[in-house]
Design a protein around this motif. Structure first.
Motif, PDB file in Angstrom:
ATOM      1  N   VAL A 332       0.826  -1.202   0.000  1.00  0.00           N
ATOM      2  CA  VAL A 332       0.000   0.000   0.000  1.00  0.00           C
ATOM      3  C   VAL A 332       0.867   1.262   0.000  1.00  0.00           C
ATOM      4  O   VAL A 332       0.606   2.223  -0.733  1.00  0.00           O
ATOM      5  N   VAL A 333       1.912   1.259   0.830  1.00  0.00           N
ATOM      6  CA  VAL A 333       2.805   2.422   0.893  1.00  0.00           C
ATOM      7  C   VAL A 333       3.472   2.662  -0.454  1.00  0.00           C
ATOM      8  O   VAL A 333       3.558   3.806  -0.932  1.00  0.00           O
ATOM      9  N   HIS A 334       3.934   1.606  -1.090  1.00  0.00           N
ATOM     10  CA  HIS A 334       4.579   1.757  -2.398  1.00  0.00           C
ATOM     11  C   HIS A 334       3.593   2.282  -3.441  1.00  0.00           C
ATOM     12  O   HIS A 334       3.954   3.108  -4.294  1.00  0.00           O
ATOM     13  N   GLU A 335       2.356   1.800  -3.380  1.00  0.00           N
ATOM     14  CA  GLU A 335       1.352   2.281  -4.330  1.00  0.00           C
ATOM     15  C   GLU A 335       1.064   3.759  -4.116  1.00  0.00           C
ATOM     16  O   GLU A 335       1.003   4.536  -5.083  1.00  0.00           O
ATOM     17  N   LEU A 336       0.902   4.171  -2.870  1.00  0.00           N
ATOM     18  CA  LEU A 336       0.627   5.585  -2.581  1.00  0.00           C
ATOM     19  C   LEU A 336       1.813   6.465  -2.965  1.00  0.00           C
ATOM     20  O   LEU A 336       1.635   7.561  -3.509  1.00  0.00           O
ATOM     21  N   ARG A 337       3.005   5.987  -2.674  1.00  0.00           N
ATOM     22  CA  ARG A 337       4.184   6.774  -3.022  1.00  0.00           C
ATOM     23  C   ARG A 337       4.299   6.932  -4.532  1.00  0.00           C
ATOM     24  O   ARG A 337       4.624   8.011  -5.041  1.00  0.00           O
ATOM     25  N   GLY A 338       4.006   5.864  -5.281  1.00  0.00           N
ATOM     26  CA  GLY A 338       4.055   5.963  -6.731  1.00  0.00           C
ATOM     27  C   GLY A 338       2.997   6.882  -7.296  1.00  0.00           C
ATOM     28  O   GLY A 338       3.214   7.576  -8.300  1.00  0.00           O
ATOM     29  N   ARG A 339       1.832   6.949  -6.645  1.00  0.00           N
ATOM     30  CA  ARG A 339       0.742   7.773  -7.159  1.00  0.00           C
ATOM     31  C   ARG A 339       0.897   9.239  -6.795  1.00  0.00           C
ATOM     32  O   ARG A 339       0.483  10.111  -7.554  1.00  0.00           O
TER      33      ARG A 339
END
Length: 354
Positions: A332-339
């Motif tokens: 989830v953190v990686h997805e939010l950081r990428g977005r």
């Protein structure tokens, strides 16, 4: 606040965010602890769904009805788990007396070679029956509580199995349901976060299962070659212990070496230790990088902290759930950081407006 320098204001903002998240996490953990009989089956069912999802999808792709495919998948997992439990229990029953006798012989051998220190070990082996009797008396005083725990565990296991069936059968409806309950304007982000978290858990479960199977087969073959009693049961223990990274492998490997020491002597125990260490080197330097290269990578320190936190919250069950949940959080953190890096939010909002 304007009189404070920009770095101080930024630091204060991050402290406020960390405190808020810590409070939310603490309240969430407390609520999960209070409602553990409902929360634990859901978490176990999610892990089971992540592990069994590919099999169910293959059956559906082969034109099998979704309900029938989910039922066959659940029957398969019951057969596998039941078989593993049977192997472990049967091995312990068949070799239990032999292992106890071998432990006494090993203690006597140590006493002959090391004098006073060995005598202490010999005395410990001689008093093992008395220690077990005292332990049994203590356990008997809590038999009602123990029966209650066993009943609760069985109920949670049955509920988890039923939830796995429903999760597999209705998995094609999950995305639509998630988008329907998501706040307005966040459906794409929530779906992406959920997909990333589930993919992380799915990758962890599939990779860990394959690695556990390879480890168990290698150690079982090595113990069979060394003629260690209960080799198949010890291999099954290695397979189960692999789901608790590092700690599970250490405990199961230590048990195998101790059994080898008790029954086959010091030299064979050294060979068994060599087998266990060789498998662990293969695991850490070949299997982990190759098999789990596409999943969320976590530093060993993070894994150990997660296991420790899980053990403090829910014991062995917490240790089992800690790593996959941490993998989901990292996803989830990686997805939010990428977005949200750079112009991420504007790209997220575009699909919603169309």
């Amino acid at each position: 606040m304007q009189i404070l320098p920009e770095p101080v204001r930024r630091f204060a903002a991050w402290c406020a965010v960390i405190l808020l998240l810590s409070g939310v996490v603490y309240v969430g953990v407390r609520l999960c602890s209070e409602f553990r009989t409902a929360v634990v089956p859901v978490l176990l069912a999610l892990l089971g769904t992540a592990l069994l999802g590919p099999l169910h999808r293959r059956l559906v792709a082969a034109k099998v009805n979704r309900s029938v495919a989910a039922g066959l998948t659940c029957v398969a997992v019951v057969a596998v788990v039941g078989g593993a439990v049977y192997i472990v229990v049967a091995a312990l029953i068949d070799t239990g007396d032999q292992i106890v006798a071998s432990l006494k012989d090993a203690a006597q051998g140590v006493a002959d070679h090391f004098g006073a220190a060995g005598t202490s070990l010999d005395d410990l082996a001689s008093n093992a029956e008395e220690l077990l009797t005292k332990f049994g008396a203590t356990a008997a005083s809590n038999v009602i509580s123990g029966v209650s725990v066993v009943g609760e565990s069985i109920a949670m296991a049955v509920l988890a199995l039923l939830l796995v069936f429903f999760f597999l059968r209705d998995s094609h409806l999950a995305v639509d349901t998630l988008r329907a309950v998501a706040p307005r304007g966040t459906a794409d982000t929530v779906e992406a976060m959920a997909r990333r978290a589930f993919e992380a858990v799915e990758g962890f479960m599939r990779g860990t299962t394959l690695i556990a199977l390879i480890d168990a087969v290698c150690i079982t073959v090595g113990l069979l070659v060394l003629d260690v009693p209960g080799a198949v049961g010890l291999g099954a223990l290695v397979f189960v212990g692999a789901y608790i990274p590092y700690l599970g492998a250490f405990i199961s490997g230590a048990v195998a070496v101790l059994v080898a020491l008790a029954d086959r002597g010091f030299v064979i125990a050294l060979w068994a230790l060599g087998v266990v260490l060789a498998v662990q080197v293969l695991d850490g330097h070949v299997l982990q990088p190759v098999i789990q290269s596409r999943t969320v990578q976590m530093h060993p320190a993070v894994v150990m902290l997660a296991i420790t936190a899980g053990a403090s919250v829910a014991g062995i069950l917490g240790m089992l759930l800690a790593v996959p949940l941490t993998a989901a959080a990292f996803g989830v953190v990686h997805e939010l950081r990428g977005r949200y890096e750079g112009d991420g939010p504007s790209e997220d909002a575009a699909p919603e407006s169309s």
